[in-house]
Scaffold this motif. Structure first.
Motif, PDB file in Angstrom:
ATOM      1  N   GLN A 156       9.564   9.478   1.508  1.00 29.55           N
ATOM      2  CA  GLN A 156      10.566   8.698   1.309  1.00 29.55           C
ATOM      3  C   GLN A 156      10.267   7.115   0.731  1.00 29.55           C
ATOM      4  O   GLN A 156      10.335   6.817  -0.328  1.00 29.55           O
ATOM      5  N   TYR A 157       9.282   6.425   1.658  1.00 29.59           N
ATOM      6  CA  TYR A 157       8.636   5.368   1.279  1.00 29.59           C
ATOM      7  C   TYR A 157       8.046   5.208   0.077  1.00 29.59           C
ATOM      8  O   TYR A 157       8.241   4.444  -0.673  1.00 29.59           O
ATOM      9  N   ILE A 158       6.881   6.237   0.024  1.00 29.51           N
ATOM     10  CA  ILE A 158       6.232   5.998  -1.082  1.00 29.51           C
ATOM     11  C   ILE A 158       7.008   6.423  -2.580  1.00 29.51           C
ATOM     12  O   ILE A 158       6.539   6.201  -3.559  1.00 29.51           O
ATOM     13  N   ALA A 159       8.270   7.230  -2.422  1.00 25.85           N
ATOM     14  CA  ALA A 159       8.892   7.635  -3.378  1.00 25.85           C
ATOM     15  C   ALA A 159       9.615   6.227  -4.068  1.00 25.85           C
ATOM     16  O   ALA A 159       9.689   6.044  -5.126  1.00 25.85           O
ATOM     17  N   LYS A 160       9.728   5.511  -3.061  1.00 27.36           N
ATOM     18  CA  LYS A 160      10.344   4.069  -3.574  1.00 27.36           C
ATOM     19  C   LYS A 160       9.612   3.147  -3.801  1.00 27.36           C
ATOM     20  O   LYS A 160      10.076   2.180  -4.451  1.00 27.36           O
ATOM     21  N   ASN A 161       8.166   3.208  -3.324  1.00 28.95           N
ATOM     22  CA  ASN A 161       7.344   2.270  -3.564  1.00 28.95           C
ATOM     23  C   ASN A 161       5.975   2.923  -4.041  1.00 28.95           C
ATOM     24  O   ASN A 161       5.054   3.082  -3.440  1.00 28.95           O
ATOM     25  N   PRO A 162       6.087   3.323  -5.356  1.00 26.41           N
ATOM     26  CA  PRO A 162       5.069   4.143  -5.918  1.00 26.41           C
ATOM     27  C   PRO A 162       3.599   3.380  -5.914  1.00 26.41           C
ATOM     28  O   PRO A 162       2.711   4.286  -6.355  1.00 26.41           O
ATOM     29  N   ASN A 163       3.626   2.238  -5.736  1.00 26.17           N
ATOM     30  CA  ASN A 163       2.131   1.416  -6.000  1.00 26.17           C
ATOM     31  C   ASN A 163       1.591   1.090  -4.587  1.00 26.17           C
ATOM     32  O   ASN A 163       0.593   0.539  -4.453  1.00 26.17           O
ATOM     33  N   GLU A 164       2.347   1.974  -3.367  1.00 17.52           N
ATOM     34  CA  GLU A 164       1.812   1.799  -2.345  1.00 17.52           C
ATOM     35  C   GLU A 164       1.392   3.244  -1.608  1.00 17.52           C
ATOM     36  O   GLU A 164       1.994   4.204  -2.276  1.00 17.52           O
ATOM     37  N   VAL A 165       0.730   3.229  -0.618  1.00 18.09           N
ATOM     38  CA  VAL A 165       0.277   4.264   0.190  1.00 18.09           C
ATOM     39  C   VAL A 165       0.242   4.086   1.463  1.00 18.09           C
ATOM     40  O   VAL A 165       0.350   3.046   2.057  1.00 18.09           O
ATOM     41  N   CYS A 166       0.684   5.121   2.240  1.00 17.54           N
ATOM     42  CA  CYS A 166       0.893   5.158   3.836  1.00 17.54           C
ATOM     43  C   CYS A 166      -0.629   5.536   4.659  1.00 17.54           C
ATOM     44  O   CYS A 166      -0.686   6.664   4.263  1.00 17.54           O
ATOM     45  N   PRO A 167      -0.985   4.584   5.237  1.00 18.81           N
ATOM     46  CA  PRO A 167      -2.293   5.175   5.935  1.00 18.81           C
ATOM     47  C   PRO A 167      -2.225   6.042   7.154  1.00 18.81           C
ATOM     48  O   PRO A 167      -0.883   6.249   7.532  1.00 18.81           O
ATOM     49  N   ALA A 168      -3.215   6.543   7.667  1.00 16.99           N
ATOM     50  CA  ALA A 168      -2.886   7.250   8.947  1.00 16.99           C
ATOM     51  C   ALA A 168      -2.052   6.670   9.903  1.00 16.99           C
ATOM     52  O   ALA A 168      -2.226   5.540  10.558  1.00 16.99           O
ATOM     53  N   LYS A 169      -1.528   7.385  10.484  1.00 15.79           N
ATOM     54  CA  LYS A 169      -0.594   7.283  11.764  1.00 15.79           C
ATOM     55  C   LYS A 169       0.663   6.167  11.320  1.00 15.79           C
ATOM     56  O   LYS A 169       1.157   5.478  12.321  1.00 15.79           O
ATOM     57  N   TRP A 170       0.917   6.257  10.188  1.00 19.35           N
ATOM     58  CA  TRP A 170       1.800   5.091   9.520  1.00 19.35           C
ATOM     59  C   TRP A 170       3.290   5.454  10.255  1.00 19.35           C
ATOM     60  O   TRP A 170       3.560   6.566  10.282  1.00 19.35           O
ATOM     61  N   GLU A 171       3.887   4.357  10.463  1.00 15.15           N
ATOM     62  CA  GLU A 171       5.297   4.551  11.205  1.00 15.15           C
ATOM     63  C   GLU A 171       5.938   3.500  10.323  1.00 15.15           C
ATOM     64  O   GLU A 171       5.741   2.451   9.923  1.00 15.15           O
ATOM     65  N   GLU A 172       7.258   3.950  10.178  1.00 13.12           N
ATOM     66  CA  GLU A 172       8.460   3.010   9.475  1.00 13.12           C
ATOM     67  C   GLU A 172       8.105   1.483   9.980  1.00 13.12           C
ATOM     68  O   GLU A 172       8.164   1.176  11.149  1.00 13.12           O
ATOM     69  N   GLY A 173       8.053   0.585   8.945  1.00  9.53           N
ATOM     70  CA  GLY A 173       8.070  -0.597   9.377  1.00  9.53           C
ATOM     71  C   GLY A 173       6.422  -1.239   9.135  1.00  9.53           C
ATOM     72  O   GLY A 173       6.272  -2.500   9.250  1.00  9.53           O
ATOM     73  N   ALA A 174       5.627  -0.357   9.508  1.00 13.38           N
ATOM     74  CA  ALA A 174       4.126  -0.703   9.603  1.00 13.38           C
ATOM     75  C   ALA A 174       3.729  -1.089   8.288  1.00 13.38           C
ATOM     76  O   ALA A 174       4.214  -0.899   7.020  1.00 13.38           O
ATOM     77  N   LYS A 175       2.537  -1.594   8.052  1.00  7.22           N
ATOM     78  CA  LYS A 175       1.753  -2.110   7.126  1.00  7.22           C
ATOM     79  C   LYS A 175       1.430  -0.830   6.214  1.00  7.22           C
ATOM     80  O   LYS A 175       0.885  -0.085   6.670  1.00  7.22           O
ATOM     81  N   THR A 176       1.651  -1.029   4.712  1.00 10.79           N
ATOM     82  CA  THR A 176       0.972   0.076   3.870  1.00 10.79           C
ATOM     83  C   THR A 176      -0.032  -0.667   3.170  1.00 10.79           C
ATOM     84  O   THR A 176      -0.493  -1.842   3.379  1.00 10.79           O
ATOM     85  N   LEU A 177      -0.825   0.175   2.202  1.00 12.50           N
ATOM     86  CA  LEU A 177      -1.959  -0.357   1.420  1.00 12.50           C
ATOM     87  C   LEU A 177      -1.443  -0.382   0.022  1.00 12.50           C
ATOM     88  O   LEU A 177      -0.637   0.716  -0.346  1.00 12.50           O
ATOM     89  N   ALA A 178      -1.989  -1.149  -0.937  1.00  8.28           N
ATOM     90  CA  ALA A 178      -1.728  -1.146  -2.279  1.00  8.28           C
ATOM     91  C   ALA A 178      -3.185  -1.050  -2.910  1.00  8.28           C
ATOM     92  O   ALA A 178      -4.043  -1.623  -2.952  1.00  8.28           O
ATOM     93  N   PRO A 179      -3.421   0.248  -3.265  1.00 13.43           N
ATOM     94  CA  PRO A 179      -4.814   0.586  -3.805  1.00 13.43           C
ATOM     95  C   PRO A 179      -5.099  -0.297  -4.929  1.00 13.43           C
ATOM     96  O   PRO A 179      -4.115  -0.421  -5.791  1.00 13.43           O
ATOM     97  N   SER A 180      -6.368  -0.652  -4.921  1.00 16.91           N
ATOM     98  CA  SER A 180      -6.615  -1.487  -6.139  1.00 16.91           C
ATOM     99  C   SER A 180      -8.245  -1.555  -6.108  1.00 16.91           C
ATOM    100  O   SER A 180      -8.876  -1.106  -5.110  1.00 16.91           O
TER     101      SER A 180
END
Length: 187
Positions: A156-180
């Motif tokens: 659901q997070y990446i559906a709302k934030n398509p320019n971000e990805v969730c790293p391993a063990k990502w939990e809601e509210g944790a930092k995501t990554l912006a691939p570049s």
């Protein structure tokens, strides 16, 4: 071939849900997040532990706007009998889909043809009807509803934030990554 990002195929299935028999189709689930949890058979061993675990976390899924559908090749009548006789299954408030024709099990590619039962397959489907995650494994290995809940939140997070990805063990509210290009080799 992977089912990831493919559209779920049309289906029609009866279910036992909240004391009633109801029909569900691919059209009736459109517009909502859904989780399909395939299991081999009612009145077995690992299956009630998984379905009870999902029942214990069902309210959390509902708060996220997610409907859970358990699916086996048993009939909706069998689901009702199991619900009425098992303390663990008696907790289930989500629809228990019946797949005696094997249509859903074949559609999701989890049917063990020679046994007529499904593998343990878990699929998260977005509101557009696309499969976003899938996990299929041996029938002797049970699943964890908390991990499934984490995956739903990530999808659901990446559906709302398509320019971000969730790293391993990502939990809601944790930092995501912006691939570049700048991020390559920096992790």
């Amino acid at each position: 071939m992977s089912l990831i990002n493919t559209q779920i195929l049309p289906f029609k299935a009866m279910a036992y849900h909240n004391g009633e028999f109801k029909e569900y189709t691919n059209e009736s689930i459109a517009g909502k997040w859904s989780v399909f949890v395939f299991y081999p058979a009612d009145f077995t061993f690992v299956c009630p532990t998984e379905l009870e675990d999902l029942a214990d976390h069902y309210e959390e899924f509902q708060k996220l706007g997610v409907e859970i559908f358990s699916v086996s090749t048993d009939t909706h009548f069998c689901h009702k009998a199991w619900h009425d006789t098992s303390e663990a299954i008696g907790k289930v408030k989500y629809p228990m889909l019946a797949d005696p024709t094997h249509q859903l099990s074949r559609n999701f590619q989890v049917l063990i043809e020679e046994e007529g039962v499904a593998l343990r397959g878990t699929f998260i489907v977005n509101p557009e009807g696309q499969i976003k995650t899938m996990e299929v494994h041996d029938n002797g290995i049970g699943r964890d509803a908390k991990e499934l809940l984490r995956k739903v939140k990530a999808a659901q997070y990446i559906a709302k934030n398509p320019n971000e990805v969730c790293p391993a063990k990502w939990e809601e509210g944790a930092k995501t990554l912006a691939p570049s290009l700048d991020l390559v080799g920096k992790i």
